[in-house]
Design an enzyme around this catalytic site. Sequence first.
Site, short mmCIF file in Angstrom:
data_model
loop_
_atom_site.label_atom_id
_atom_site.label_comp_id
_atom_site.label_asym_id
_atom_site.label_seq_id
_atom_site.Cartn_x
_atom_site.Cartn_y
_atom_site.Cartn_z
N ASP A 25 0.84 -1.20 0.00
CA ASP A 25 0.00 0.00 0.00
C ASP A 25 0.88 1.26 0.00
O ASP A 25 2.00 1.23 0.51
CB ASP A 25 -0.88 -0.04 1.26
CG ASP A 25 -2.07 0.90 1.16
OD1 ASP A 25 -2.31 1.48 0.09
OD2 ASP A 25 -2.77 1.06 2.19
N ASN A 73 -10.26 -3.19 -6.51
CA ASN A 73 -9.48 -2.15 -7.20
C ASN A 73 -10.08 -1.72 -8.55
O ASN A 73 -9.69 -0.69 -9.10
CB ASN A 73 -8.02 -2.59 -7.40
CG ASN A 73 -7.21 -2.57 -6.10
OD1 ASN A 73 -6.20 -3.26 -5.98
ND2 ASN A 73 -7.64 -1.79 -5.11
#
Length: 249
Positions: A25, A73
């Site tokens: 991340d 996503n």
Amino acid sequence: MRSDNNTQIKLDPQRIPQHVAIIMDGNGRWAKKRLLPRIAGHKQGMDNVRTITRAASALGIKVLTLYAFSTENWKRPKDEVSYIMSLPVTFFNNFVPELIEQNVRVMIMGDLTALPESTRSACARAIADTAHCDGMILNFALNYGGRDELRRAVQQLAQEAEDGKRQARDIKDTDIDAALMTAPLGKLADPDLLIRTSGEERISNFLLWQIAYSELVFTDRLWPDFSADDLRSACADYASRDRRFGAVK
Ligand code: V07
């Protein structure tokens, strides 16, 4: 052991985590800090996959699972998604010879059917070209979701019960292990250590069943900045913990 500069500290080879999983991340935040577009962060993130793969292999880690793209996503802007989908192609073209040299085998888990054809073929080639490597496994989670994986496993086991191939009451943990996308990893399916970069402290639908006893390490470092030394620190942290799997010592 959370010092940032600890290359000199000896890691006990007996206490190296065999399977390390990472939620990569912070690519967008890394780019924003530099006033760059988000895709520049993803590119830098991909370059860092190379650095961390090298470091993990050198430490003696046996499986490195990287969360590259989640089932959620797709909700990102279209341009960003299509750039991310081009990364396996770039990765294949630039890094696969080096992986072969390092004896690293690529594996991928997730629903690849939904990916663009060029992405799928780059993945298929990376898997095929490294199939003979028997060093570290570099396992990408791509269009992967922990709940999606569990739902598929439940569907498969329920179907087998419906077909009379098994008795529902006889389903064991090992049957569930065998129905999950990590089944090809065998004994190494469950991560010993799960790392999440960029400061968020949650699992975000990554491995769910498999992390039942994993040690969790959260770091503020953004993924493109996460270094070989940060990986060492996380491993040192892991080595200092007392894993009991629910038992008493
Ligand atoms: C992706 C780079 C790393 C940071 C996080 C998101 C973006 C490597 C791959 C890859 C996948 C399959 C393969 C070879 C390489 C990749 C996606 C995104 C979708 F066979 N990095 N990376 N795939 N990012």
